[in-house]
Write a protein that holds these residues in place. Sequence first.
Motif, PDB file in Angstrom:
ATOM      1  N   UNK A  93      20.995  33.747 -80.645  1.00  7.64           N
ATOM      2  CA  UNK A  93      20.055  34.756 -80.168  1.00  7.64           C
ATOM      3  C   UNK A  93      20.692  36.146 -80.094  1.00  7.64           C
ATOM      4  N   UNK A  94      21.905  36.242 -79.595  1.00  9.51           N
ATOM      5  CA  UNK A  94      22.587  37.538 -79.493  1.00  9.51           C
ATOM      6  C   UNK A  94      22.699  38.185 -80.872  1.00  9.51           C
ATOM      7  N   UNK A  95      23.176  37.429 -81.855  1.00  2.00           N
ATOM      8  CA  UNK A  95      23.321  37.978 -83.201  1.00  2.00           C
ATOM      9  C   UNK A  95      21.975  38.212 -83.866  1.00  2.00           C
ATOM     10  N   UNK A  96      20.969  37.424 -83.518  1.00  2.00           N
ATOM     11  CA  UNK A  96      19.635  37.649 -84.060  1.00  2.00           C
ATOM     12  C   UNK A  96      19.105  39.006 -83.606  1.00  2.00           C
ATOM     13  N   UNK A  97      19.321  39.333 -82.340  1.00  2.00           N
ATOM     14  CA  UNK A  97      18.880  40.632 -81.838  1.00  2.00           C
ATOM     15  C   UNK A  97      19.680  41.757 -82.511  1.00  2.00           C
ATOM     16  N   UNK A  98      20.978  41.528 -82.750  1.00  2.00           N
ATOM     17  CA  UNK A  98      21.763  42.515 -83.497  1.00  2.00           C
ATOM     18  C   UNK A  98      21.215  42.668 -84.915  1.00  2.00           C
ATOM     19  N   UNK A  99      20.783  41.572 -85.522  1.00  2.00           N
ATOM     20  CA  UNK A  99      20.161  41.636 -86.855  1.00  2.00           C
ATOM     21  C   UNK A  99      18.845  42.401 -86.779  1.00  2.00           C
ATOM     22  N   UNK A 114      24.112  39.379 -93.492  1.00  3.55           N
ATOM     23  CA  UNK A 114      25.339  39.599 -94.258  1.00  3.55           C
ATOM     24  C   UNK A 114      26.188  40.702 -93.623  1.00  3.55           C
ATOM     25  N   UNK A 115      25.556  41.785 -93.184  1.00  2.00           N
ATOM     26  CA  UNK A 115      26.283  42.887 -92.552  1.00  2.00           C
ATOM     27  C   UNK A 115      26.964  42.448 -91.249  1.00  2.00           C
ATOM     28  N   UNK A 116      26.373  41.457 -90.584  1.00  2.00           N
ATOM     29  CA  UNK A 116      26.973  40.933 -89.353  1.00  2.00           C
ATOM     30  C   UNK A 116      28.070  39.897 -89.630  1.00  2.00           C
ATOM     31  N   UNK A 117      28.311  39.598 -90.908  1.00  2.00           N
ATOM     32  CA  UNK A 117      29.384  38.663 -91.268  1.00  2.00           C
ATOM     33  C   UNK A 117      28.930  37.220 -91.421  1.00  2.00           C
ATOM     34  N   UNK A 118      27.637  36.996 -91.524  1.00  2.00           N
ATOM     35  CA  UNK A 118      27.089  35.653 -91.681  1.00  2.00           C
ATOM     36  C   UNK A 118      26.565  35.450 -93.095  1.00  2.00           C
ATOM     37  N   UNK A 119      26.344  34.198 -93.452  1.00  2.00           N
ATOM     38  CA  UNK A 119      25.623  33.882 -94.674  1.00  2.00           C
ATOM     39  C   UNK A 119      24.155  34.219 -94.431  1.00  2.00           C
ATOM     40  N   UNK A 120      23.358  34.248 -95.485  1.00  2.00           N
ATOM     41  CA  UNK A 120      21.932  34.538 -95.284  1.00  2.00           C
ATOM     42  C   UNK A 120      21.254  33.455 -94.456  1.00  2.00           C
TER      43      UNK A 120
END
Length: 189
Positions: A93-99, A114-120
């Motif tokens: 959830x935290x990274x989803x909000x950053x996305x 991808x910009x956050x360092x994750x796969x799609x």
Amino acid sequence: MEKSNEAKLPTKYGNFTIKIYKQANQEHMVFMSENFHKLKTPNVRIHSECLTGDTFGSLKCDCQNQLSLAIKYIAKEGGMIIYHRQEGRNIGLLNKVNAYALQDLGRDTIEANLELGFEEDERDYSIVKEIFNDLKLKDIQLITNNPDKIAYVESLGVNIISRIPSIAPVNSYNNEYINVKKEHMGHLL
């Protein structure tokens, strides 16, 4: 993996049975029609968790609409929903909000991840195998637009008798998101 007993869950859509499967720190829910265990070819939806959509009605996605369509369909036709608890394609959830914040700046859903360092898409569907094995599912009708979910279910040796599309309304807030799912992720829309 741990699993709960089955319990009854009356809802505004009808009466259902639920069961929880725990894998690592994630608890996934199976939401079954009352006649589920009597069905030869149940309707099945693997619904990926979306707190902002499913609970709060976000217009940035089509998640709540797809979940509602699936629940109504299962209530009428029988089957089950696996509520796959991997928020934000499993970035949390935290990274989803950053996305979301990056999307507010013009990135699409894939670019933001991808910009956050994750796969799609970081989801792991291995719990689905455990659930299908536990419930002895061999033949299903799969409610999905996602080709990755189709491929995963087929890799389990489960026969998909038919695919039932899950088409939710498009609006001005989720139009780009839907287009990315269709054009870049191959969703069958």
